[in-house]
Design a protein around this motif. Structure first.
Motif, PDB file in Angstrom:
ATOM      1  N   ASP A   1       6.851   6.563  74.663  1.00 43.40           N
ATOM      2  CA  ASP A   1       6.019   5.418  74.297  1.00 43.40           C
ATOM      3  C   ASP A   1       5.135   5.676  73.079  1.00 43.40           C
ATOM      4  OD1 ASP A   1       4.124   7.131  75.349  1.00 43.40           O
ATOM      5  OD2 ASP A   1       3.480   5.770  76.938  1.00 43.40           O
ATOM      6  N   GLY A   2       5.259   6.871  72.489  1.00 41.75           N
ATOM      7  CA  GLY A   2       4.468   7.198  71.315  1.00 41.75           C
ATOM      8  C   GLY A   2       3.114   7.801  71.631  1.00 41.75           C
TER       9      GLY A   2
ATOM     10  N   TRP B   1      15.753  19.685  83.840  1.00 48.09           N
ATOM     11  CA  TRP B   1      16.584  18.959  84.790  1.00 48.09           C
ATOM     12  C   TRP B   1      16.419  17.461  84.675  1.00 48.09           C
ATOM     13  CZ3 TRP B   1      13.189  22.807  85.934  1.00 48.09           C
ATOM     14  CH2 TRP B   1      11.924  22.432  86.351  1.00 48.09           C
ATOM     15  N   ILE B   2      15.465  16.991  83.857  1.00 47.01           N
ATOM     16  CA  ILE B   2      15.289  15.548  83.697  1.00 47.01           C
ATOM     17  C   ILE B   2      14.834  15.226  82.277  1.00 47.01           C
ATOM     18  CG2 ILE B   2      12.896  15.550  84.502  1.00 47.01           C
ATOM     19  CD1 ILE B   2      13.567  12.878  85.945  1.00 47.01           C
ATOM     20  N   ASP B   3      15.277  14.083  81.785  1.00 46.14           N
ATOM     21  CA  ASP B   3      14.892  13.572  80.477  1.00 46.14           C
ATOM     22  C   ASP B   3      14.537  12.101  80.671  1.00 46.14           C
ATOM     23  OD1 ASP B   3      14.601  12.844  77.839  1.00 46.14           O
ATOM     24  OD2 ASP B   3      16.722  12.968  77.356  1.00 46.14           O
ATOM     25  N   THR B   4      13.289  11.832  80.993  1.00 49.80           N
ATOM     26  CA  THR B   4      12.856  10.485  81.363  1.00 49.80           C
ATOM     27  C   THR B   4      13.140   9.445  80.287  1.00 49.80           C
ATOM     28  OG1 THR B   4      11.114  11.428  82.745  1.00 49.80           O
ATOM     29  CG2 THR B   4      10.879   9.120  82.151  1.00 49.80           C
ATOM     30  N   ASP B   5      12.887   9.791  79.016  1.00 51.91           N
ATOM     31  CA  ASP B   5      13.068   8.796  77.960  1.00 51.91           C
ATOM     32  C   ASP B   5      14.457   8.820  77.321  1.00 51.91           C
ATOM     33  OD1 ASP B   5      12.810  11.146  76.514  1.00 51.91           O
ATOM     34  OD2 ASP B   5      11.049  10.505  75.398  1.00 51.91           O
ATOM     35  N   GLY B   6      15.331   9.726  77.750  1.00 49.82           N
ATOM     36  CA  GLY B   6      16.702   9.748  77.253  1.00 49.82           C
ATOM     37  C   GLY B   6      16.842  10.150  75.800  1.00 49.82           C
TER      38      GLY B   6
ATOM     39  N   LYS C   1       3.511   1.371  80.774  1.00 50.91           N
ATOM     40  CA  LYS C   1       2.086   1.483  81.069  1.00 50.91           C
ATOM     41  C   LYS C   1       1.421   2.507  80.155  1.00 50.91           C
ATOM     42  CE  LYS C   1       2.553   0.405  85.965  1.00 50.91           C
ATOM     43  NZ  LYS C   1       2.308   0.918  87.319  1.00 50.91           N
ATOM     44  N   ALA C   2       1.730   2.455  78.890  1.00 51.46           N
ATOM     45  CA  ALA C   2       1.128   3.403  77.955  1.00 51.46           C
ATOM     46  C   ALA C   2      -0.366   3.148  77.866  1.00 51.46           C
ATOM     47  CB  ALA C   2       1.761   3.276  76.572  1.00 51.46           C
TER      48      ALA C   2
ATOM     49  N   PHE D   1      -0.119   7.408  82.005  1.00 53.95           N
ATOM     50  CA  PHE D   1       1.152   7.202  82.704  1.00 53.95           C
ATOM     51  C   PHE D   1       2.271   7.869  81.899  1.00 53.95           C
ATOM     52  CE2 PHE D   1      -1.667   3.554  83.234  1.00 53.95           C
ATOM     53  CZ  PHE D   1      -1.857   3.578  84.601  1.00 53.95           C
ATOM     54  N   PRO D   2       2.332   9.205  81.897  1.00 55.97           N
ATOM     55  CA  PRO D   2       3.280   9.917  81.030  1.00 55.97           C
ATOM     56  C   PRO D   2       4.760   9.711  81.361  1.00 55.97           C
ATOM     57  CG  PRO D   2       2.220  11.434  82.529  1.00 55.97           C
ATOM     58  CD  PRO D   2       1.533  10.115  82.700  1.00 55.97           C
TER      59      PRO D   2
END
Length: 105
Positions: A80-81, A61-66, A95-96, A89-90
């Motif tokens: 963020d790799g 239902w969500i894709d934070t990084d698109g 904030k990696a 901070f996933p």
């Protein structure tokens, strides 16, 4: 009508049409009795179709990084790799940081 294989004229044969007498509906992917055209939650996961990019995936239902991979299947939700399991901070790519805890194997 036994000769007419598409009683409602919606271009879907009655044998594959979930609503053979309703020309505005032909599929109900979550089996709730509401056709997808009128259903605001096609996959039955509790999230409205318009609210996220996975309308037919009940486990996403969500894709934070698109990146097109939902967070449940993505091992780097913020892109963020740093793998989520190692990221303090996933869900925040600004904030990696690697966790200082050791993972049990």
């Amino acid at each position: 009508n036994h000769r007419d294989t598409d009683d409602d004229g919606d271009s879907y044969d009655d044998n594959v049409d979930a609503f053979p007498l309703d020309s505005t509906e032909w599929i109900d992917t979550d089996g709730d009795g509401i056709g997808n055209n009128d259903d605001d939650d096609d996959d039955g996961d509790g999230y409205k179709v318009t609210a996220y990019g996975f309308p037919n995936a009940p486990n996403e239902w969500i894709d934070t990084d698109g990146d097109g991979v939902g967070n449940n299947a993505d091992n780097d939700d913020d892109g963020d790799g740093v793998a989520d399991e190692d990221d303090q901070f996933p869900l925040d790519k600004t904030k990696a940081g690697r966790q200082l805890i050791k993972h049990d194997s």
